[in-house]
Design a protein around this motif. Structure first.
Motif, PDB file in Angstrom:
ATOM      1  N   ASP A   1       0.857  -1.182   0.000  1.00  0.00           N
ATOM      2  CA  ASP A   1       0.000   0.000   0.000  1.00  0.00           C
ATOM      3  C   ASP A   1       0.899   1.239   0.000  1.00  0.00           C
ATOM      4  OD1 ASP A   1       0.819   0.633   2.685  1.00  0.00           O
ATOM      5  OD2 ASP A   1      -0.696  -0.728   3.444  1.00  0.00           O
ATOM      6  N   TRP A   2       0.292   2.403   0.042  1.00  0.00           N
ATOM      7  CA  TRP A   2       1.029   3.655  -0.080  1.00  0.00           C
ATOM      8  C   TRP A   2       1.058   4.391   1.262  1.00  0.00           C
ATOM      9  CZ3 TRP A   2       2.176   5.898  -5.210  1.00  0.00           C
ATOM     10  CH2 TRP A   2       1.969   4.981  -6.245  1.00  0.00           C
ATOM     11  N   SER A   3       1.081   3.650   2.344  1.00  0.00           N
ATOM     12  CA  SER A   3       1.021   4.284   3.663  1.00  0.00           C
ATOM     13  C   SER A   3       2.414   4.577   4.208  1.00  0.00           C
ATOM     14  CB  SER A   3       0.264   3.383   4.644  1.00  0.00           C
ATOM     15  OG  SER A   3       0.972   2.183   4.850  1.00  0.00           O
TER      16      SER A   3
ATOM     17  N   ILE B   1      -3.495   3.242  -9.204  1.00  0.00           N
ATOM     18  CA  ILE B   1      -2.843   3.347  -7.894  1.00  0.00           C
ATOM     19  C   ILE B   1      -3.765   3.037  -6.728  1.00  0.00           C
ATOM     20  CG2 ILE B   1      -1.043   4.919  -8.647  1.00  0.00           C
ATOM     21  CD1 ILE B   1      -2.619   7.198  -7.327  1.00  0.00           C
ATOM     22  N   ASP B   2      -5.055   3.165  -6.921  1.00  0.00           N
ATOM     23  CA  ASP B   2      -5.968   2.800  -5.825  1.00  0.00           C
ATOM     24  C   ASP B   2      -6.720   1.505  -6.121  1.00  0.00           C
ATOM     25  OD1 ASP B   2      -7.660   3.751  -7.772  1.00  0.00           O
ATOM     26  OD2 ASP B   2      -8.884   4.934  -6.426  1.00  0.00           O
TER      27      ASP B   2
ATOM     28  N   ASN C   1      -2.231  -1.853  -7.198  1.00  0.00           N
ATOM     29  CA  ASN C   1      -1.349  -0.697  -6.965  1.00  0.00           C
ATOM     30  C   ASN C   1      -0.411  -0.467  -8.147  1.00  0.00           C
ATOM     31  OD1 ASN C   1      -2.232  -0.260  -4.229  1.00  0.00           O
ATOM     32  ND2 ASN C   1      -1.017  -2.027  -3.644  1.00  0.00           N
TER      33      ASN C   1
END
Length: 192
Positions: A75-77, A148-149, A153
Protein backbone atom coordinates in the motif's frame (compact mmCIF):
# COMPACT_ATOMS: atom_id res chain seq x y z
CA UNK A 1 8.21 -7.32 -20.94
CA UNK A 2 5.76 -9.79 -22.51
CA UNK A 3 2.31 -8.91 -21.27
CA UNK A 4 -0.62 -11.18 -20.57
CA UNK A 5 -4.06 -9.99 -21.47
CA UNK A 6 -7.59 -11.37 -21.52
CA UNK A 7 -8.31 -9.93 -24.94
CA UNK A 8 -7.34 -11.74 -28.12
CA UNK A 9 -5.18 -8.92 -29.51
CA UNK A 10 -4.13 -6.94 -26.38
CA UNK A 11 -5.47 -3.96 -28.27
CA UNK A 12 -6.86 -2.41 -25.09
CA UNK A 13 -3.42 -2.07 -23.50
CA UNK A 14 -1.76 -0.90 -26.71
CA UNK A 15 -4.37 1.82 -27.23
CA UNK A 16 -4.21 2.87 -23.56
CA UNK A 17 -0.42 3.23 -23.76
CA UNK A 18 -0.71 5.38 -26.90
CA UNK A 19 -3.35 7.58 -25.25
CA UNK A 20 -1.17 8.07 -22.16
CA UNK A 21 1.65 9.20 -24.41
CA UNK A 22 -0.67 11.57 -26.30
CA UNK A 23 -1.79 13.05 -22.97
CA UNK A 24 1.84 13.85 -22.12
CA UNK A 25 2.26 11.15 -19.47
CA UNK A 26 5.18 8.77 -19.25
CA UNK A 27 4.26 5.65 -21.15
CA UNK A 28 5.89 2.61 -22.68
CA UNK A 29 6.34 1.79 -26.34
CA UNK A 30 4.62 -1.41 -27.37
CA UNK A 31 4.82 -3.92 -30.22
CA UNK A 32 2.80 -7.02 -31.00
CA UNK A 33 4.39 -10.44 -31.21
CA UNK A 34 3.12 -13.96 -31.66
CA UNK A 35 4.87 -16.97 -30.18
CA UNK A 36 4.23 -20.36 -28.68
CA UNK A 37 5.58 -21.94 -25.52
CA UNK A 38 6.54 -25.60 -25.31
CA UNK A 39 4.94 -26.42 -28.65
CA UNK A 40 1.59 -24.89 -27.73
CA UNK A 41 -0.60 -22.79 -29.97
CA UNK A 42 0.99 -19.49 -30.96
CA UNK A 43 -0.72 -16.58 -29.23
CA UNK A 44 -0.64 -12.86 -29.89
CA UNK A 45 1.06 -10.94 -27.08
CA UNK A 46 2.13 -7.38 -26.45
CA UNK A 47 5.76 -6.51 -25.74
CA UNK A 48 6.30 -3.28 -23.84
CA UNK A 49 9.30 -1.36 -22.59
CA UNK A 50 10.15 -1.92 -18.96
CA UNK A 51 10.44 1.38 -17.06
CA UNK A 52 13.41 0.26 -14.98
CA UNK A 53 15.67 0.75 -17.99
CA UNK A 54 17.88 3.87 -17.87
CA UNK A 55 17.15 4.66 -21.53
CA UNK A 56 13.40 4.65 -20.84
CA UNK A 57 13.89 7.00 -17.90
CA UNK A 58 15.99 9.43 -19.96
CA UNK A 59 13.40 9.36 -22.77
CA UNK A 60 10.52 10.18 -20.41
CA UNK A 61 12.07 12.56 -17.88
CA UNK A 62 14.57 15.40 -17.97
CA UNK A 63 17.48 15.23 -15.57
CA UNK A 64 18.32 12.77 -12.86
CA UNK A 65 15.95 11.08 -10.48
CA UNK A 66 14.88 7.83 -8.90
CA UNK A 67 12.18 5.38 -9.92
CA UNK A 68 10.15 3.43 -7.37
CA UNK A 69 7.74 0.56 -8.13
CA UNK A 70 4.71 -0.15 -5.99
CA UNK A 71 4.38 -3.82 -5.09
CA UNK A 72 1.01 -5.38 -5.88
CA UNK A 73 0.59 -6.60 -2.32
CA UNK A 74 1.58 -3.34 -0.65
CA UNK A 75 0.00 0.00 0.00
CA UNK A 76 1.03 3.66 -0.08
CA UNK A 77 1.02 4.28 3.66
CA UNK A 78 3.70 5.89 5.81
CA UNK A 79 5.47 3.18 7.82
CA UNK A 80 7.97 5.30 9.71
CA UNK A 81 11.39 6.58 8.70
CA UNK A 82 13.17 3.22 8.48
CA UNK A 83 13.63 2.35 4.77
CA UNK A 84 13.51 -1.36 5.64
CA UNK A 85 9.83 -0.91 6.58
CA UNK A 86 9.10 -0.37 2.87
CA UNK A 87 10.82 -3.52 1.57
CA UNK A 88 7.50 -5.31 1.01
CA UNK A 89 5.68 -2.35 -0.54
CA UNK A 90 8.12 -0.52 -2.85
CA UNK A 91 11.22 -1.43 -4.83
CA UNK A 92 13.71 1.07 -6.14
CA UNK A 93 13.97 0.31 -9.85
CA UNK A 94 16.22 3.11 -11.02
CA UNK A 95 18.37 6.00 -9.94
CA UNK A 96 20.07 4.30 -7.00
CA UNK A 97 23.16 6.37 -7.81
CA UNK A 98 21.04 9.53 -7.31
CA UNK A 99 18.94 8.68 -4.24
CA UNK A 100 17.87 5.85 -1.98
CA UNK A 101 14.38 5.40 -0.51
CA UNK A 102 14.69 8.63 1.51
CA UNK A 103 12.66 10.84 -0.91
CA UNK A 104 9.87 8.24 -0.99
CA UNK A 105 9.78 7.90 2.80
CA UNK A 106 9.77 11.69 3.23
CA UNK A 107 6.91 12.00 0.72
CA UNK A 108 4.79 9.46 2.59
CA UNK A 109 5.58 11.20 5.90
CA UNK A 110 4.43 14.50 4.41
CA UNK A 111 1.17 12.95 3.18
CA UNK A 112 0.52 11.23 6.51
CA UNK A 113 1.60 13.90 8.98
CA UNK A 114 0.75 17.24 7.36
CA UNK A 115 -2.14 19.32 8.60
CA UNK A 116 -4.60 20.53 5.94
CA UNK A 117 -3.00 23.96 5.49
CA UNK A 118 0.52 22.55 5.14
CA UNK A 119 -0.68 19.83 2.80
CA UNK A 120 -2.44 22.33 0.53
CA UNK A 121 0.48 24.77 0.55
CA UNK A 122 3.30 22.27 0.02
CA UNK A 123 1.78 19.55 -2.16
CA UNK A 124 2.72 21.32 -5.43
CA UNK A 125 6.35 21.40 -4.25
CA UNK A 126 6.35 17.63 -3.72
CA UNK A 127 4.03 16.30 -6.46
CA UNK A 128 3.61 17.29 -10.11
CA UNK A 129 -0.05 18.12 -9.49
CA UNK A 130 -0.86 18.82 -13.14
CA UNK A 131 0.55 15.46 -14.24
CA UNK A 132 -1.29 13.76 -11.37
CA UNK A 133 -4.60 15.34 -12.43
CA UNK A 134 -3.95 14.18 -15.99
CA UNK A 135 -3.11 10.70 -14.69
CA UNK A 136 -6.38 10.47 -12.72
CA UNK A 137 -8.41 11.74 -15.68
CA UNK A 138 -6.75 9.27 -18.04
CA UNK A 139 -7.37 6.32 -15.71
CA UNK A 140 -11.07 7.23 -15.76
CA UNK A 141 -11.12 7.80 -19.53
CA UNK A 142 -9.50 4.44 -20.32
CA UNK A 143 -11.60 2.72 -17.65
CA UNK A 144 -8.58 1.31 -15.81
CA UNK A 145 -9.70 0.34 -12.31
CA UNK A 146 -6.31 -1.32 -11.68
CA UNK A 147 -4.47 1.96 -11.07
CA UNK A 148 -2.84 3.35 -7.89
CA UNK A 149 -5.97 2.80 -5.82
CA UNK A 150 -6.91 -0.47 -7.50
CA UNK A 151 -6.25 -4.02 -6.44
CA UNK A 152 -2.74 -4.15 -7.85
CA UNK A 153 -1.35 -0.70 -6.97
CA UNK A 154 -0.02 -0.65 -10.52
CA UNK A 155 2.25 2.33 -10.87
CA UNK A 156 5.73 3.65 -10.50
CA UNK A 157 6.74 6.88 -8.80
CA UNK A 158 9.41 9.02 -10.44
CA UNK A 159 11.27 11.43 -8.15
CA UNK A 160 12.92 14.33 -9.96
CA UNK A 161 16.15 15.22 -8.16
CA UNK A 162 16.19 18.84 -9.39
CA UNK A 163 12.61 19.77 -8.50
CA UNK A 164 12.08 17.31 -5.65
CA UNK A 165 8.67 16.45 -7.16
CA UNK A 166 7.14 13.03 -7.64
CA UNK A 167 5.26 11.97 -10.75
CA UNK A 168 2.98 8.94 -10.95
CA UNK A 169 3.97 6.69 -13.86
CA UNK A 170 1.18 4.43 -15.16
CA UNK A 171 1.95 0.74 -15.47
CA UNK A 172 0.06 -2.44 -16.31
CA UNK A 173 -2.77 -1.25 -18.52
CA UNK A 174 -4.00 -4.72 -19.52
CA UNK A 175 -7.29 -4.12 -17.72
CA UNK A 176 -7.96 -0.81 -19.49
CA UNK A 177 -11.26 -0.39 -21.33
CA UNK A 178 -12.97 -2.93 -19.10
CA UNK A 179 -10.28 -5.54 -19.77
CA UNK A 180 -11.29 -7.74 -16.83
CA UNK A 181 -14.66 -8.69 -18.34
CA UNK A 182 -14.30 -12.41 -17.72
CA UNK A 183 -11.61 -12.86 -20.35
CA UNK A 184 -8.77 -12.12 -17.96
CA UNK A 185 -9.97 -14.57 -15.36
CA UNK A 186 -10.52 -17.16 -18.06
CA UNK A 187 -7.01 -16.64 -19.38
CA UNK A 188 -5.57 -17.10 -15.91
CA UNK A 189 -7.71 -20.14 -15.26
CA UNK A 190 -6.55 -21.74 -18.51
CA UNK A 191 -2.90 -21.30 -17.59
CA UNK A 192 -2.05 -18.97 -20.43
Amino acid sequence: VIRSNGSVASLNEAVALDLLDEAGLASQRAAETRFSINGGTAMLRLMIEHPDDGAWQRANFDGEGALYKAESTGDWSYRGDDPAAYDDVFDQEGGSDVADLTPLVEFFAFIDESDEATFAAELPERLDVEAFATYLAMMDLVDNFDDIDGPGNNAYLWWDAASGQFTVVPWDMNLAFGGLGGGFCGAVGQGR
